[in-house]
Design an enzyme around this catalytic site. Structure first.
Site, PDB file in Angstrom:
ATOM      1  N   LEU A  58       0.691  -1.184  -0.061  1.00 27.85           N
ATOM      2  CA  LEU A  58      -0.053   0.120   0.124  1.00 27.85           C
ATOM      3  C   LEU A  58       0.940   1.323  -0.031  1.00 27.85           C
ATOM      4  O   LEU A  58       0.988   1.987   1.271  1.00 27.85           O
ATOM      5  CB  LEU A  58      -0.937  -0.076   1.141  1.00 27.85           C
ATOM      6  CG  LEU A  58      -2.290   1.018   1.139  1.00 27.85           C
ATOM      7  CD1 LEU A  58      -3.293   0.408   2.114  1.00 27.85           C
ATOM      8  CD2 LEU A  58      -1.948   2.183   1.425  1.00 27.85           C
ATOM      9  N   SER A  59       1.381   1.533  -1.074  1.00 28.21           N
ATOM     10  CA  SER A  59       2.249   2.697  -1.254  1.00 28.21           C
ATOM     11  C   SER A  59       2.394   3.099  -2.713  1.00 28.21           C
ATOM     12  O   SER A  59       3.062   2.569  -3.562  1.00 28.21           O
ATOM     13  CB  SER A  59       3.806   2.093  -1.126  1.00 28.21           C
ATOM     14  OG  SER A  59       4.577   3.263  -1.391  1.00 28.21           O
ATOM     15  N   GLU A  60       1.380   4.159  -3.017  1.00 27.79           N
ATOM     16  CA  GLU A  60       1.168   4.659  -4.365  1.00 27.79           C
ATOM     17  C   GLU A  60       2.449   5.133  -4.879  1.00 27.79           C
ATOM     18  O   GLU A  60       2.848   5.095  -6.090  1.00 27.79           O
ATOM     19  CB  GLU A  60       0.038   5.841  -4.400  1.00 27.79           C
ATOM     20  CG  GLU A  60      -1.319   5.029  -4.134  1.00 27.79           C
ATOM     21  CD  GLU A  60      -1.668   4.652  -2.580  1.00 27.79           C
ATOM     22  OE1 GLU A  60      -2.769   4.106  -2.555  1.00 27.79           O
ATOM     23  OE2 GLU A  60      -0.911   5.332  -1.834  1.00 27.79           O
ATOM     24  N   GLN A  82      -5.728   2.123  -6.673  1.00 30.49           N
ATOM     25  CA  GLN A  82      -6.979   1.471  -6.418  1.00 30.49           C
ATOM     26  C   GLN A  82      -8.386   2.649  -6.468  1.00 30.49           C
ATOM     27  O   GLN A  82      -9.209   2.058  -6.845  1.00 30.49           O
ATOM     28  CB  GLN A  82      -7.028   1.033  -4.679  1.00 30.49           C
ATOM     29  CG  GLN A  82      -8.049  -0.025  -4.484  1.00 30.49           C
ATOM     30  CD  GLN A  82      -7.629  -0.696  -3.154  1.00 30.49           C
ATOM     31  OE1 GLN A  82      -7.844  -0.158  -2.163  1.00 30.49           O
ATOM     32  NE2 GLN A  82      -7.379  -2.088  -3.281  1.00 30.49           N
ATOM     33  N   PHE A  83      -8.284   3.913  -6.229  1.00 33.69           N
ATOM     34  CA  PHE A  83      -9.247   4.781  -6.426  1.00 33.69           C
ATOM     35  C   PHE A  83      -8.195   6.219  -6.802  1.00 33.69           C
ATOM     36  O   PHE A  83      -7.050   6.255  -6.467  1.00 33.69           O
ATOM     37  CB  PHE A  83      -9.839   5.320  -5.363  1.00 33.69           C
ATOM     38  CG  PHE A  83     -11.142   4.166  -4.926  1.00 33.69           C
ATOM     39  CD1 PHE A  83     -12.314   4.106  -5.384  1.00 33.69           C
ATOM     40  CD2 PHE A  83     -10.574   2.994  -4.054  1.00 33.69           C
ATOM     41  CE1 PHE A  83     -13.229   3.361  -5.138  1.00 33.69           C
ATOM     42  CE2 PHE A  83     -11.442   1.968  -3.738  1.00 33.69           C
ATOM     43  CZ  PHE A  83     -12.692   2.098  -4.187  1.00 33.69           C
ATOM     44  N   ASP A  85      -8.689   8.995  -6.134  1.00 36.64           N
ATOM     45  CA  ASP A  85      -8.287   9.735  -4.945  1.00 36.64           C
ATOM     46  C   ASP A  85      -7.015   9.489  -4.268  1.00 36.64           C
ATOM     47  O   ASP A  85      -6.631  10.625  -3.516  1.00 36.64           O
ATOM     48  CB  ASP A  85      -9.563   9.639  -3.827  1.00 36.64           C
ATOM     49  CG  ASP A  85     -10.998   9.505  -4.420  1.00 36.64           C
ATOM     50  OD1 ASP A  85     -11.063   8.821  -5.349  1.00 36.64           O
ATOM     51  OD2 ASP A  85     -11.730  10.263  -4.118  1.00 36.64           O
ATOM     52  N   TYR A  86      -6.330   8.369  -4.589  1.00 37.92           N
ATOM     53  CA  TYR A  86      -5.244   8.058  -3.684  1.00 37.92           C
ATOM     54  C   TYR A  86      -4.017   8.156  -4.538  1.00 37.92           C
ATOM     55  O   TYR A  86      -2.804   7.941  -4.105  1.00 37.92           O
ATOM     56  CB  TYR A  86      -5.205   6.310  -3.659  1.00 37.92           C
ATOM     57  CG  TYR A  86      -6.270   6.008  -2.827  1.00 37.92           C
ATOM     58  CD1 TYR A  86      -7.111   6.610  -2.011  1.00 37.92           C
ATOM     59  CD2 TYR A  86      -6.339   4.317  -2.716  1.00 37.92           C
ATOM     60  CE1 TYR A  86      -8.224   6.256  -1.422  1.00 37.92           C
ATOM     61  CE2 TYR A  86      -7.470   4.057  -2.034  1.00 37.92           C
ATOM     62  CZ  TYR A  86      -8.262   4.803  -1.297  1.00 37.92           C
ATOM     63  OH  TYR A  86      -9.390   4.387  -0.426  1.00 37.92           O
ATOM     64  N   HIS A 129     -13.036   8.162  -2.010  1.00 38.35           N
ATOM     65  CA  HIS A 129     -13.466   7.345  -3.155  1.00 38.35           C
ATOM     66  C   HIS A 129     -14.138   7.742  -4.287  1.00 38.35           C
ATOM     67  O   HIS A 129     -14.579   7.157  -4.908  1.00 38.35           O
ATOM     68  CB  HIS A 129     -13.886   6.030  -2.397  1.00 38.35           C
ATOM     69  CG  HIS A 129     -13.151   5.633  -1.267  1.00 38.35           C
ATOM     70  ND1 HIS A 129     -13.340   6.017  -0.293  1.00 38.35           N
ATOM     71  CD2 HIS A 129     -12.534   4.386  -1.291  1.00 38.35           C
ATOM     72  CE1 HIS A 129     -12.518   5.438   0.750  1.00 38.35           C
ATOM     73  NE2 HIS A 129     -11.908   4.429  -0.005  1.00 38.35           N
TER      74      HIS A 129
END
Length: 337
Positions: A58-60, A82-83, A85-86, A129
């Site tokens: 979990l590290s954009e 994943q979205f 927004d991220y 999201h």
């Protein structure tokens, strides 16, 4: 031809490119064994192996940063945020590294990579999201920004994006994941809802980047839009009875301006529709371009219909979205001028 939802069309595109090009790799949060939060990559790890389709931490910034290195080395990574927004933790990697690599290396290196992002609202996902950040990417030189409105285009555009030698931001409207709709939904369209599908070729084909499409021909006014709003605009045109031409941008930038300008010169009237917040939205750029290219043909001021200038309103998202009624009202205003 096969009937496919947008999810199935996107999966088909990735499956085909994994088969055709050994340099293509897919990864991101939960995209491997789990198949992605929306199941777009379901079954691809089992088919192509864990070295081609795999999960990432979990590290954009780590996901995008490693993709840039892979792309410079010669691979063609397709990564999923994943979205949409991220993406912000990875914004420096996207805007300062991926977008500039070709220019800063004088063409010695390129970044042939795709960053897939589910975008937009309609599933009661709340503020983190549901955002539509497309205008931020169109502002960055060196990026290609794509948003399809239907399964056929989604597959062809994704194949073209994977084959591009430049970084592509590939935005996927969540409300369309399970098929086009009539624009009149008054409740969320969840990933598990059943909706009509579209005919999509099962094999390889491309939809060229940068080329808009006429979704509906017309003579009285021009509607410029993309993504989910293509279908909402079509509902608005039917509701208003105005013979408006709807142009689906498909690729937001770089964009062939002439087909848009030709339509506006023909009709003399223009309405621009997008789901994102109005101020600083991509519609402002479209309005400026149409003003520059079509000023002497315009019969009325250009209208914009967009989301509110507010943080995403979780409990009021269906009021926030441009509706057929709001778009129809804008069409009537441009016709009355």
């Amino acid at each position: 031809m096969a009937t496919m939802t947008m999810i199935q069309a996107l999966r088909s595109a990735m499956d085909i490119m994994l088969e055709r090009d050994e340099n293509v790799v897919l990864y991101g949060q939960d995209v491997g064994y789990f198949g992605g939060v929306f199941r777009c990559t379901e079954g691809l790890q089992a088919r192509h192996g864990r070295t081609r389709v795999f999960d990432a931490p979990l590290s954009e910034s780590g996901i995008v940063g490693t993709a840039i290195g892979m792309a410079a080395y010669g691979l063609r990574p397709v990564v999923e945020i994943q979205f949409a927004d991220y993406f912000y933790p990875a914004s420096d990697q996207i805007m300062s590294e991926a977008a500039r690599l070709r220019h800063r290396s004088a063409g010695d290196f390129t970044a042939p990579m795709v960053i897939r992002m589910p975008c937009g609202g309609g599933i009661y996902g709340g503020q983190t999201h549901s955002q539509s950040p497309e205008a931020l990417f169109t502002h960055v030189c060196g990026l290609r920004t794509v948003m399809p409105s239907n399964p056929y285009d989604a597959k062809g555009l994704l194949i073209a994006a994977i084959e591009s030698d430049d970084p592509v931001i590939f935005l996927e409207p969540k409300r369309l994941y399970n098929g086009p709709f009539d624009g009149h939904h008054d409740r969320p369209v969840t990933p598990w809802s059943k909706h009509p599908m579209s005919d999509v070729p099962e094999g390889y084909y491309r939809v060229p980047l940068g080329v808009p499409a006429i979704h509906r021909p017309g003579q009285a006014a021009t509607v410029l839009t993309y993504g989910t709003m293509v279908h909402v605009a079509a509902a608005a045109v039917a509701e208003s009875g105005i013979d408006a031409e709807i142009i689906d941008l498909r690729t937001l930038w770089p964009l062939d301006i002439e087909p848009l300008a030709a339509s506006v010169r023909k009709t003399g009237r223009c309405v621009i529709v997008h789901e994102a917040t109005r101020t600083g939205g991509f519609g402002a750029e479209l309005a400026a371009l149409m003003q520059e290219h079509c000023f002497y043909s315009l019969e009325s001021p250009i209208e914009r219909v967009a989301g509110w200038d507010t943080p995403y309103p979780h409990a009021q998202e269906w009021a926030y979205f441009p509706s057929p009624a709001r778009i129809a009202a804008a069409l009537r205003r441009v016709m009355e001028e």
